[in-house]
Design a protein around this motif. Structure first.
Motif, PDB file in Angstrom:
ATOM      1  N   ALA A 166      37.926  42.582  39.084  1.00  0.00           N
ATOM      2  CA  ALA A 166      38.710  41.805  38.926  1.00  0.00           C
ATOM      3  C   ALA A 166      39.355  41.882  37.450  1.00  0.00           C
ATOM      4  O   ALA A 166      40.529  41.932  37.124  1.00  0.00           O
ATOM      5  CB  ALA A 166      38.516  40.112  39.193  1.00  0.00           C
ATOM      6  N   ARG A 167      38.418  41.824  36.498  1.00  0.00           N
ATOM      7  CA  ARG A 167      38.849  41.636  35.130  1.00  0.00           C
ATOM      8  C   ARG A 167      39.436  43.263  34.729  1.00  0.00           C
ATOM      9  O   ARG A 167      40.493  43.505  34.135  1.00  0.00           O
ATOM     10  CB  ARG A 167      37.501  41.493  34.376  1.00  0.00           C
ATOM     11  CG  ARG A 167      37.808  41.766  32.723  1.00  0.00           C
ATOM     12  CD  ARG A 167      38.742  40.804  32.223  1.00  0.00           C
ATOM     13  NE  ARG A 167      38.890  40.735  30.789  1.00  0.00           N
ATOM     14  CZ  ARG A 167      39.611  41.932  30.206  1.00  0.00           C
ATOM     15  NH1 ARG A 167      40.056  42.860  30.675  1.00  0.00           N
ATOM     16  NH2 ARG A 167      39.658  42.078  28.721  1.00  0.00           N
ATOM     17  N   LEU A 174      42.996  43.055  36.883  1.00  0.00           N
ATOM     18  CA  LEU A 174      44.008  42.164  36.767  1.00  0.00           C
ATOM     19  C   LEU A 174      44.172  41.760  35.184  1.00  0.00           C
ATOM     20  O   LEU A 174      44.981  41.154  35.000  1.00  0.00           O
ATOM     21  CB  LEU A 174      43.541  40.811  37.534  1.00  0.00           C
ATOM     22  CG  LEU A 174      43.511  40.743  38.896  1.00  0.00           C
ATOM     23  CD1 LEU A 174      42.822  39.765  39.500  1.00  0.00           C
ATOM     24  CD2 LEU A 174      44.727  41.265  39.680  1.00  0.00           C
ATOM     25  N   TYR A 205      41.733  36.859  32.281  1.00  0.00           N
ATOM     26  CA  TYR A 205      41.735  35.860  33.308  1.00  0.00           C
ATOM     27  C   TYR A 205      42.898  34.729  32.769  1.00  0.00           C
ATOM     28  O   TYR A 205      42.889  34.168  31.707  1.00  0.00           O
ATOM     29  CB  TYR A 205      40.462  34.823  33.371  1.00  0.00           C
ATOM     30  CG  TYR A 205      40.723  33.534  34.379  1.00  0.00           C
ATOM     31  CD1 TYR A 205      40.748  33.757  35.742  1.00  0.00           C
ATOM     32  CD2 TYR A 205      41.043  32.262  33.893  1.00  0.00           C
ATOM     33  CE1 TYR A 205      41.108  32.445  36.485  1.00  0.00           C
ATOM     34  CE2 TYR A 205      41.037  31.032  34.475  1.00  0.00           C
ATOM     35  CZ  TYR A 205      41.128  31.359  35.801  1.00  0.00           C
ATOM     36  OH  TYR A 205      41.565  29.947  36.436  1.00  0.00           O
ATOM     37  N   HIS A 236      45.935  33.565  38.143  1.00  0.00           N
ATOM     38  CA  HIS A 236      44.862  33.699  38.908  1.00  0.00           C
ATOM     39  C   HIS A 236      44.187  32.176  39.629  1.00  0.00           C
ATOM     40  O   HIS A 236      42.951  31.979  39.279  1.00  0.00           O
ATOM     41  CB  HIS A 236      43.675  34.310  38.206  1.00  0.00           C
ATOM     42  CG  HIS A 236      44.374  35.679  37.415  1.00  0.00           C
ATOM     43  ND1 HIS A 236      43.979  36.028  36.262  1.00  0.00           N
ATOM     44  CD2 HIS A 236      44.840  36.556  37.900  1.00  0.00           C
ATOM     45  CE1 HIS A 236      44.757  37.133  35.746  1.00  0.00           C
ATOM     46  NE2 HIS A 236      45.371  37.393  37.021  1.00  0.00           N
ATOM     47  N   THR A 237      45.115  31.667  40.374  1.00  0.00           N
ATOM     48  CA  THR A 237      44.732  30.518  41.169  1.00  0.00           C
ATOM     49  C   THR A 237      43.757  30.614  42.071  1.00  0.00           C
ATOM     50  O   THR A 237      43.495  31.859  42.451  1.00  0.00           O
ATOM     51  CB  THR A 237      45.938  29.789  41.429  1.00  0.00           C
ATOM     52  OG1 THR A 237      46.699  30.582  42.406  1.00  0.00           O
ATOM     53  CG2 THR A 237      46.858  29.457  40.316  1.00  0.00           C
ATOM     54  N   PHE A 276      45.442  32.503  44.755  1.00  0.00           N
ATOM     55  CA  PHE A 276      45.624  33.828  44.557  1.00  0.00           C
ATOM     56  C   PHE A 276      44.347  34.639  44.820  1.00  0.00           C
ATOM     57  O   PHE A 276      44.413  35.514  45.520  1.00  0.00           O
ATOM     58  CB  PHE A 276      46.091  34.168  43.200  1.00  0.00           C
ATOM     59  CG  PHE A 276      46.110  35.491  42.826  1.00  0.00           C
ATOM     60  CD1 PHE A 276      47.337  36.251  42.893  1.00  0.00           C
ATOM     61  CD2 PHE A 276      45.124  36.198  42.099  1.00  0.00           C
ATOM     62  CE1 PHE A 276      47.526  37.700  42.618  1.00  0.00           C
ATOM     63  CE2 PHE A 276      44.991  37.277  41.768  1.00  0.00           C
ATOM     64  CZ  PHE A 276      46.252  38.187  41.939  1.00  0.00           C
ATOM     65  N   ILE A 277      43.303  34.088  44.411  1.00  0.00           N
ATOM     66  CA  ILE A 277      41.889  34.653  44.595  1.00  0.00           C
ATOM     67  C   ILE A 277      41.754  34.777  46.016  1.00  0.00           C
ATOM     68  O   ILE A 277      41.095  35.855  46.416  1.00  0.00           O
ATOM     69  CB  ILE A 277      40.697  34.036  43.793  1.00  0.00           C
ATOM     70  CG1 ILE A 277      41.176  34.273  42.306  1.00  0.00           C
ATOM     71  CG2 ILE A 277      39.663  34.702  44.098  1.00  0.00           C
ATOM     72  CD1 ILE A 277      40.986  35.642  41.634  1.00  0.00           C
ATOM     73  N   ASN A 304      43.288  37.516  47.854  1.00  0.00           N
ATOM     74  CA  ASN A 304      43.169  39.106  47.397  1.00  0.00           C
ATOM     75  C   ASN A 304      41.543  39.268  47.379  1.00  0.00           C
ATOM     76  O   ASN A 304      41.170  40.056  46.806  1.00  0.00           O
ATOM     77  CB  ASN A 304      43.553  39.182  46.149  1.00  0.00           C
ATOM     78  CG  ASN A 304      45.269  39.405  46.046  1.00  0.00           C
ATOM     79  OD1 ASN A 304      45.670  40.146  46.252  1.00  0.00           O
ATOM     80  ND2 ASN A 304      45.643  38.353  45.730  1.00  0.00           N
ATOM     81  N   GLU A 323      35.413  32.070  46.732  1.00  0.00           N
ATOM     82  CA  GLU A 323      36.476  32.246  45.755  1.00  0.00           C
ATOM     83  C   GLU A 323      36.185  31.235  44.447  1.00  0.00           C
ATOM     84  O   GLU A 323      36.613  31.723  43.236  1.00  0.00           O
ATOM     85  CB  GLU A 323      37.695  31.866  46.254  1.00  0.00           C
ATOM     86  CG  GLU A 323      37.799  30.381  46.896  1.00  0.00           C
ATOM     87  CD  GLU A 323      37.572  30.224  48.277  1.00  0.00           C
ATOM     88  OE1 GLU A 323      38.217  29.736  48.978  1.00  0.00           O
ATOM     89  OE2 GLU A 323      36.949  30.972  49.129  1.00  0.00           O
ATOM     90  N   ILE A 367      35.786  33.195  40.709  1.00  0.00           N
ATOM     91  CA  ILE A 367      36.609  32.846  39.662  1.00  0.00           C
ATOM     92  C   ILE A 367      35.791  32.547  38.469  1.00  0.00           C
ATOM     93  O   ILE A 367      36.195  32.920  37.255  1.00  0.00           O
ATOM     94  CB  ILE A 367      37.623  31.589  39.834  1.00  0.00           C
ATOM     95  CG1 ILE A 367      38.923  31.985  41.014  1.00  0.00           C
ATOM     96  CG2 ILE A 367      38.317  31.180  38.879  1.00  0.00           C
ATOM     97  CD1 ILE A 367      39.554  30.834  41.487  1.00  0.00           C
ATOM     98  N   PHE A 411      34.620  35.825  37.021  1.00  0.00           N
ATOM     99  CA  PHE A 411      36.015  36.146  36.296  1.00  0.00           C
ATOM    100  C   PHE A 411      36.173  35.630  34.989  1.00  0.00           C
ATOM    101  O   PHE A 411      36.550  36.253  33.876  1.00  0.00           O
ATOM    102  CB  PHE A 411      37.176  36.030  37.323  1.00  0.00           C
ATOM    103  CG  PHE A 411      38.600  36.748  36.741  1.00  0.00           C
ATOM    104  CD1 PHE A 411      38.429  37.737  35.677  1.00  0.00           C
ATOM    105  CD2 PHE A 411      39.755  36.512  37.409  1.00  0.00           C
ATOM    106  CE1 PHE A 411      39.561  38.401  35.462  1.00  0.00           C
ATOM    107  CE2 PHE A 411      40.847  37.084  37.084  1.00  0.00           C
ATOM    108  CZ  PHE A 411      40.778  38.090  36.037  1.00  0.00           C
TER     109      PHE A 411
END
Length: 562
Positions: A294-295, A298, A301, A306-307, A310-311, A314, A345, A349, A352
């Protein structure tokens, strides 16, 4: 049959035993000097015996029309493929049609033709002694430039024009790729990477001298030998040329790579194997890797972007499917999302967010790879097979279905994986096992498959016993060839390295460490029964032998064997 392989007689044989060499093989260990294809191009020749009057196509069509009205529907088709034309154009159509299935009218015409003209054969293959004579007059099409498209694991396709045309080898195409300015790959890339012919049904690493054009032309023949898929799936199968990791490259060699472009390609392939469940890991490790991905994809963070929603949308982009479902339990069936801090999730996060904003992409890619290098099955070639499911009742002995498995083989061992639950059923290093390949007991029965026997030692009720697992697969001969190659390589290296050097062969003491990353827990948990990496003998149908070779326990079909 013109639609099949321009031949009603002999076909290319992929089963002549492939040499174990230094590349992944497509056949039964071919003897040295033999190839899957003929070097001079698979040219078809029209021969007639001495004193025999050549039957022209028009006469042939008249015979067919008199004897079988159904075959008349195929006349225009046969005139199209057998009419007089330049030799190069004919072979061009033959190459395009070689992997197609013969239509029913064409098969009827072929049978009728064989019945009324048994002496004349329009599509006979060249004999080996004729091949040398034919090389000097290769058709024009084989000398023309060839457009080749090679796919990278990063979802990028590279289209090139190859000077050698259809006769270009794997080495030729690989050198052209390394020479592409846009890819900017180092020369070492031709040793770390290799060309693969890949489809949903079969994956083959090509040897340096293989000619991909001819491998593709005979792909349907290879599917008939090495795939258990239905005929409909085989007919629709479309392979691609893919640039992937060379299965014979060791992890020590890979860990010494510094080039960022090369590391990026290796990262993309490792990521693919993680997300498709080919590399079983603990859920916490999947989340750690998902955070790194993700890092990289995207950027740093951002709480406003990146709520959790959203996570959640995806999540399958960063985690394999079974990891996305893990830990949600009843929340999978609820119409509203889970807000628990222990949800998948939320943990993704957290991972992330934990990565510093100043972490460079190159460093993150290296950390992702460093974890994957610690997996025992990293860098494996994958084969499809099936094992017998342990019977749980008397009725299941009759109706029990086999369990489909993935067999991963690399330079250190063999691993039988469950692709559904994504766990290791059996993992063995080469020094821990003995193996053997067996042909099907009924070679004319399509449902009777070749098999690979894996024998290993275990402690049972305080005594040392030997266990044997049967893996059924049309690709068993490929597995046997690859294992033989790796074992031979181990024997050669044993004479060059002492035990201390071997113990450190996979270590990379120069690697940096990041406090923000979760510790590598997967490998350290191999001895824990519930770990995804531990052997699960209770899910295998095994035969048990004592030290003297007497069978002291058997399950499933072993009970009916002598």
């Amino acid at each position: 049959s013109a639609r099949n392989q321009l031949s009603t007689g002999n076909q290319l044989s992929a089963g002549n035993q492939l040499s174990v060499g230094n590349q992944l093989l497509v056949g039964n260990q071919l003897s040295a000097g033999q190839q899957i294809y003929q070097e001079g191009g698979l040219e078809e020749t029209f021969q007639r015996d001495k004193g025999e009057v050549y039957m022209r196509v028009a006469e042939y069509n008249r015979i067919i029309s008199k004897q079988n009205q159904v075959a008349m529907d195929a006349d225009s088709d046969y005139r199209e493929y057998y009419r007089d034309r330049p030799r190069g154009e004919f072979l061009t159509r033959g190459a395009a049609l070689s992997s197609q299935n013969t239509t029913q009218p064409a098969r009827l015409a072929q049978q009728d033709y064989g019945r009324y003209n048994t002496q004349t054969r329009l599509g006979r293959n060249l004999s080996s002694e004729k091949l040398g004579q034919e090389r000097s007059r290769n058709p024009t099409i084989l000398r023309k430039k060839l457009d080749v498209c090679v796919y990278l694991m990063s979802a990028v396709a590279v289209q090139m024009e190859i000077e050698e045309g259809a006769n270009s080898t794997t080495t030729d195409i690989l050198n052209s790729l390394v020479g592409e300015e846009e890819l900017a790959l180092p020369r070492a890339g031709s040793e770390i990477l290799s060309l693969w012919m890949v489809s949903p049904l079969l994956e083959v690493q090509l040897k340096p001298h293989h000619k991909p054009f001819f491998i593709r032309r005979e792909w349907n023949h290879f599917l008939q030998r090495f795939s258990s898929a239905t005929q409909d799936k085989k007919a629709c199968d479309e392979p691609i040329l893919s640039l992937q990791r060379n299965v014979f490259v060791t992890r020590r060699e890979e860990s010494q790579i510094k080039d960022p472009k090369l590391l990026e390609l290796l990262y993309e392939e490792a990521k693919y194997n993680i997300l498709t469940g080919r590399y079983p890991c603990e859920i916490s490790d999947y989340i750690m890797l998902g955070g790194i991905q993700a890092r990289l994809e995207l950027g740093p963070y951002d709480v406003s972007i990146h709520t959790p929603a959203f996570i959640r949308q995806n999540m399958q982009r960063f985690l394999p499917a079974h990891a996305c479902r893990h830990g949600r339990g009843i929340s999978n069936w609820l119409p509203w999302p889970s807000t628990s801090k222990s949800s998948t999730e939320a943990r993704l996060i957290d991972q992330f967010k934990a990565i510093p904003n100043n972490a460079s992409p190159k460093r993150l890619v290296k950390k992702y790879l460093e974890f994957c290098w610690s997996l025992p099955y990293y860098g494996s070639a994958f084969f499809r097979g099936q094992i017998e499911t342990p019977a749980k009742s008397l009725s299941s002995l009759v109706v029990n279905e086999d369990t489909e498995v993935l067999i991963a083989i690399n330079s250190s061992g063999i691993y039988v994986l469950d692709p559904v639950t994504v766990v290791v059923l059996l993992g063995l290093k080469f020094e821990e096992l003995s193996w053997d390949y067996a042909k099907p007991s009924q070679e004319n029965n399509e449902d009777c498959l070749p098999c690979l026997f894996l024998q290993f030692c275990a402690i049972e009720n305080g005594r040392r016993v030997s266990k044997i697992l049967q893996v059924f697969s049309r690709q068993a001969v490929q597995m046997d060839a690859l294992i033989s190659g790796f074992v031979e390589d181990i024997k050669q290296r044993a004479a060059l390295y002492n035990e201390d050097n071997e113990a450190n062969i996979f270590n990379d003491n120069t690697a940096d460490t990041d406090d923000c990353l979760i510790p590598l827990t997967t490998v350290s948990r191999r001895g824990i029964p519930e770990s995804c990496l531990s052997n699960k003998l209770n899910r295998l149908t095994l035969a048990t032998f004592d030290d003297e070779g007497h069978c002291i326990g058997h399950m499933g079909s072993w009970s009916f064997s002598n």
